[in-house]
Design a protein around this motif. Structure first.
Motif, PDB file in Angstrom:
ATOM      1  N   ASP A  35      42.203  15.058  21.594  1.00  0.00           N
ATOM      2  CA  ASP A  35      42.246  16.138  20.598  1.00  0.00           C
ATOM      3  C   ASP A  35      40.965  16.141  19.765  1.00  0.00           C
ATOM      4  O   ASP A  35      40.386  17.199  19.484  1.00  0.00           O
ATOM      5  CB  ASP A  35      43.458  15.982  19.679  1.00  0.00           C
ATOM      6  CG  ASP A  35      44.753  16.471  20.306  1.00  0.00           C
ATOM      7  OD1 ASP A  35      44.702  17.097  21.384  1.00  0.00           O
ATOM      8  OD2 ASP A  35      45.826  16.229  19.712  1.00  0.00           O
ATOM      9  N   TYR A  36      40.545  14.958  19.372  1.00  0.00           N
ATOM     10  CA  TYR A  36      39.312  14.825  18.592  1.00  0.00           C
ATOM     11  C   TYR A  36      38.100  15.233  19.426  1.00  0.00           C
ATOM     12  O   TYR A  36      37.233  15.999  18.968  1.00  0.00           O
ATOM     13  CB  TYR A  36      39.179  13.382  18.104  1.00  0.00           C
ATOM     14  CG  TYR A  36      37.987  13.141  17.214  1.00  0.00           C
ATOM     15  CD1 TYR A  36      38.093  13.231  15.828  1.00  0.00           C
ATOM     16  CD2 TYR A  36      36.733  12.823  17.755  1.00  0.00           C
ATOM     17  CE1 TYR A  36      37.000  13.014  15.007  1.00  0.00           C
ATOM     18  CE2 TYR A  36      35.638  12.600  16.939  1.00  0.00           C
ATOM     19  CZ  TYR A  36      35.775  12.693  15.566  1.00  0.00           C
ATOM     20  OH  TYR A  36      34.685  12.476  14.759  1.00  0.00           O
ATOM     21  N   LEU A  37      38.043  14.743  20.652  1.00  0.00           N
ATOM     22  CA  LEU A  37      36.892  15.043  21.507  1.00  0.00           C
ATOM     23  C   LEU A  37      36.816  16.528  21.845  1.00  0.00           C
ATOM     24  O   LEU A  37      35.720  17.085  21.962  1.00  0.00           O
ATOM     25  CB  LEU A  37      36.957  14.206  22.782  1.00  0.00           C
ATOM     26  CG  LEU A  37      36.819  12.683  22.590  1.00  0.00           C
ATOM     27  CD1 LEU A  37      37.018  11.962  23.914  1.00  0.00           C
ATOM     28  CD2 LEU A  37      35.466  12.319  21.986  1.00  0.00           C
ATOM     29  N   LEU A  38      37.960  17.182  22.000  1.00  0.00           N
ATOM     30  CA  LEU A  38      37.968  18.627  22.244  1.00  0.00           C
ATOM     31  C   LEU A  38      37.343  19.383  21.074  1.00  0.00           C
ATOM     32  O   LEU A  38      36.548  20.320  21.270  1.00  0.00           O
ATOM     33  CB  LEU A  38      39.396  19.124  22.475  1.00  0.00           C
ATOM     34  CG  LEU A  38      40.009  18.867  23.852  1.00  0.00           C
ATOM     35  CD1 LEU A  38      41.499  19.212  23.839  1.00  0.00           C
ATOM     36  CD2 LEU A  38      39.285  19.665  24.940  1.00  0.00           C
ATOM     37  N   THR A  44      30.718  24.139  18.495  1.00  0.00           N
ATOM     38  CA  THR A  44      29.449  24.861  18.519  1.00  0.00           C
ATOM     39  C   THR A  44      28.931  24.933  19.949  1.00  0.00           C
ATOM     40  O   THR A  44      28.862  23.899  20.618  1.00  0.00           O
ATOM     41  CB  THR A  44      28.400  24.149  17.633  1.00  0.00           C
ATOM     42  OG1 THR A  44      28.918  24.007  16.306  1.00  0.00           O
ATOM     43  CG2 THR A  44      27.099  24.933  17.585  1.00  0.00           C
ATOM     44  N   PRO A  45      28.546  26.133  20.425  1.00  0.00           N
ATOM     45  CA  PRO A  45      28.021  26.238  21.801  1.00  0.00           C
ATOM     46  C   PRO A  45      26.778  25.361  21.996  1.00  0.00           C
ATOM     47  O   PRO A  45      25.953  25.220  21.099  1.00  0.00           O
ATOM     48  CB  PRO A  45      27.680  27.724  21.934  1.00  0.00           C
ATOM     49  CG  PRO A  45      28.535  28.408  20.908  1.00  0.00           C
ATOM     50  CD  PRO A  45      28.645  27.449  19.766  1.00  0.00           C
ATOM     51  N   ASP A  46      26.662  24.780  23.174  1.00  0.00           N
ATOM     52  CA  ASP A  46      25.517  23.936  23.525  1.00  0.00           C
ATOM     53  C   ASP A  46      25.263  22.830  22.503  1.00  0.00           C
ATOM     54  O   ASP A  46      24.114  22.531  22.143  1.00  0.00           O
ATOM     55  CB  ASP A  46      24.246  24.772  23.709  1.00  0.00           C
ATOM     56  CG  ASP A  46      24.179  25.412  25.089  1.00  0.00           C
ATOM     57  OD1 ASP A  46      24.881  24.929  26.001  1.00  0.00           O
ATOM     58  OD2 ASP A  46      23.441  26.401  25.250  1.00  0.00           O
ATOM     59  N   ALA A  47      26.346  22.246  22.028  1.00  0.00           N
ATOM     60  CA  ALA A  47      26.242  21.122  21.096  1.00  0.00           C
ATOM     61  C   ALA A  47      27.495  20.272  21.217  1.00  0.00           C
ATOM     62  O   ALA A  47      28.567  20.747  21.606  1.00  0.00           O
ATOM     63  CB  ALA A  47      26.070  21.605  19.661  1.00  0.00           C
ATOM     64  N   LEU A  48      27.344  18.993  20.910  1.00  0.00           N
ATOM     65  CA  LEU A  48      28.468  18.067  20.899  1.00  0.00           C
ATOM     66  C   LEU A  48      28.339  17.202  19.653  1.00  0.00           C
ATOM     67  O   LEU A  48      27.310  16.543  19.455  1.00  0.00           O
ATOM     68  CB  LEU A  48      28.448  17.187  22.155  1.00  0.00           C
ATOM     69  CG  LEU A  48      29.475  16.044  22.198  1.00  0.00           C
ATOM     70  CD1 LEU A  48      30.888  16.600  22.359  1.00  0.00           C
ATOM     71  CD2 LEU A  48      29.151  15.073  23.340  1.00  0.00           C
ATOM     72  N   TYR A  49      29.362  17.234  18.801  1.00  0.00           N
ATOM     73  CA  TYR A  49      29.364  16.393  17.610  1.00  0.00           C
ATOM     74  C   TYR A  49      29.775  14.977  18.010  1.00  0.00           C
ATOM     75  O   TYR A  49      30.813  14.776  18.637  1.00  0.00           O
ATOM     76  CB  TYR A  49      30.302  16.979  16.559  1.00  0.00           C
ATOM     77  CG  TYR A  49      29.762  18.271  15.990  1.00  0.00           C
ATOM     78  CD1 TYR A  49      28.866  18.269  14.933  1.00  0.00           C
ATOM     79  CD2 TYR A  49      30.096  19.506  16.569  1.00  0.00           C
ATOM     80  CE1 TYR A  49      28.328  19.452  14.438  1.00  0.00           C
ATOM     81  CE2 TYR A  49      29.569  20.689  16.086  1.00  0.00           C
ATOM     82  CZ  TYR A  49      28.681  20.655  15.017  1.00  0.00           C
ATOM     83  OH  TYR A  49      28.140  21.833  14.539  1.00  0.00           O
TER      84      TYR A  49
END
Length: 410
Positions: A35-38, A44-49
C-alpha cells in the motif's frame, strides 16, 4: 522496505501453505508494505518517492515516534535524478506481491502488477544509482554499493514470474550477461540481489523446463555449494558454534537470507527429477535437497537459541534473549508510562542506560553475535543489537517451512 516486501512475499509464495492460521497475518504485512509502495510509485508521473526524513538529522536524535520533531523532508528519484536500484527493487516487491494476492484479491493483484510494470519501465529507461542522485541524503547509511544492475535483473525475473509475459524472458536473455548473469556472488542482501536472482531463475529451469535458465541453475549450484562444508566449492566462514558468518555489521541478515535460499532451492530441486546441486567443475560431487534443509535447520536453530551462549536472537522468544535492543520505541518509555514529551537530545539517556528495554520488541531478529559467537547485549553496539525488517522477512519463510512437518524433505 521494498526488499523486505519482496522477501516477505517470496516467503508467502513458497511456504504460505505451511503458515496455516498465520497466513492472513503474513498477507496483511505484505499489503501494509505494498500500500505504501503504491502511493510512492503513483503520486507523480516519472518519479518514485523513496525516503522520508534526513538520516543525518534523524541519527542525531533518540526519540519516540510520537515525539518526533525532525524535519520530514521527502526525497524522490526521477528522470533527471535516476534511481534504478531502488525503483527496480520496488518493481520486484510489487510484482512478487501480485502473486501473493492473485487468488485472494485479483483486482489488487492486477493493480500491483500493472504498477510494477510501470516502475520497472521507469527504472530501465532512466538508468542510474540513487546513491549518485541523492548523495549524502542516503549515504553512508543506505548506499547502493552493488550498483543497480543486480536490481534490474532481479525485477525482470519477478515480472517474468508474475506476468508470464515473454517480453521479460527476452529482456533477461538480452541483458542478463550485462546485468550480472555470469557473476557468482556469495551473499544475498537488501543491497546485492545476484544470488537470489539466480535461485529464482533456476526455478524456471527446474520446474518449468525453461532451457534458457539452465545457466542460472549452474550459478545457483555454485552459491549453494559455497555454503556446504566438504564441498569442492566451499568458501563460507562459520563461527565455532556453527553460525554462517559474513560480516560484523548485522550478520544475521545474511544468515536469514541464506537459510531461505537453501530451503527455496531445496524445494525447486525436489520438484525436478534427479534434482541435486552439482559442486565442482567435474560434477562428481553433489548435494541433495535433504542436505540443504539440514544446513538451513542448523542456522535457524542457532538463531532461536541452539548456540554456545544459549541465547535466542529473536527478541521475546525462548528463556534468554537480548534485553538492550538498539531500537528507539523499545528502549524509551511508552507514552502511557511517560506522557510528557521527550525531546530529541533527552532521549539519549535511555540509549545509554544499562536498564533493560521497557518495551519488548517481540519477534525482532537482531544483528547477532560476532565471529567467535560472542554477543555484547549492548544498546550502543548497533552492529549486534539493531533489528531490521529485512532480517525478519526471509526468516518468516524459513520458520513456516520448519513449523510444518508435512513440508519436510528430510
Amino acid at each position: 522496505m521494498a526488499f523486505t516486501t519482496t522477501l516477505l512475499s517470496w516467503s508467502v509464495i513458497e511456504f504460505g501453505n505451511s503458515m496455516k492460521n498465520q497466513l492472513n497475518n503474513a498477507k496483511d504485512a505484505v499489503r501494509w508494505g505494498t500500500d505504501y509502495l503504491l502511493k510512492a510509485a503513483t503520486a507523480t508521473p516519472d518519479a518514485l518517492y523513496i525516503q522520508v526524513g534526513d538520516p543525518n538529522n534523524d541519527h542525531r536524535c533518540w526519540e519516540r515516534a510520537e515525539d518526533m520533531d525532525t524535519t520530514r523532508n521527502v526525497y524522490k528519484v526521477s528522470s533527471e535524478n535516476p534511481g534504478s536500484d531502488v525503483a527496480a527493487e520496488t518493481a520486484a516487491a510489487l510484482a512478487a506481491a501480485s502473486i501473493v494476492f492473485k487468488d485472494s484479491d485479483p483486482s489488487y493483484s492486477t493493480k500491483l502488477l500493472q504498477t510494477a510494470i510501470q516502475v520497472f519501465d521507469f527504472a530501465n529507461r532512466y538508468k542510474g544509482s540513487y546513491s549518485d542522485s541523492l548523495g549524502s541524503v542516503v549515504c553512508p547509511f543506505y548506499c547502493s554499493y552493488s550498483g543497480y544492475h543486480d536490481e534490474l535483473l532481479w525485477a525482470a525475473s519477478w515480472l517474468h514470474r508474475a506476468s508470464e509475459n515473454e517480453s521479460y524472458l527476452t529482456y533477461i536473455q538480452s541483458n542478463g550477461h550485462t546485468l550480472g548473469a555470469d557473476e557468482d556472488d556469495f551473499s544475498f542482501s537488501w543491497d546485492d540481489k545476484r544470488a537470489g536472482t539466480k535461485i529464482l531463475l533456476a526455478k524456471g529451469f527446474l520446474e518449468d523446463n525453461i532451457e534458457d535458465f539452465q545457466l542460472y541453475k549452474a550459478h545457483s549450484d555454485n552459491y549453494i555449494c559455497s555454503l556446504a562444508p566438504g564441498s569442492p566449492n566451499f568458501q563460507a566462514q562459520y563461527t565455532p558454534g556453527g553460525l554462517l558468518y559474513k560480516g560484523s555489521e548485522s550478520n544475521l541478515q545474511y544468515v536469514t537470507t541464506s537459510s531461505f535460499l537453501l530451503l527455496a532451492y531445496a524445494k525447486y530441486l525436489s520438484s525436478s527429477q534427479g534434482g541435486e546441486a552439482t559442486c565442482g567443475g567435474g560434477g562428481t560431487s553433489t548435494i541433495t535437497s535433504d542436505k540443504l534443509v539440514s544446513l538451513a535447520r542448523k542456522q535457524v536453530d542457532y538463531i532461536l537459541g541452539n548456540n554456545p551462549a544459549k541465547m535466542s536472537y529473536m527478541v521475546g522468544f525462548g528463556q534468554r534473549y537480548p534485553q538492550h535492543v538498539h531500537h528507539r520505541g523499545s528502549s524509551l518509555p511508552s507514552v502511557h508510562a511517560h506522557p510528557a514529551h521527550i525531546s530529541c537530545g533527552d532521549g539519549f539517556q535511555y540509549l545509554n542506560s544499562r536498564s533493560p528495554n521497557p518495551n519488548i520488541l517481540v519477534g525482532a531478529v537482531l544483528g547477532g553475535p560476532d565471529n567467535r559467537d560472542n554477543f555484547a547485549d549492548d544498546r550502543n553496539n548497533y552492529q549486534q543489537s539493531e533489528p531490521a525488517t529485512y532480517i525478519n522477512a526471509p526468516f518468516v519463510g524459513a520458520l513456516a517451512f520448519f513449523s510444518d512437518q508435512s513440508t519436510q524433505l528430510v
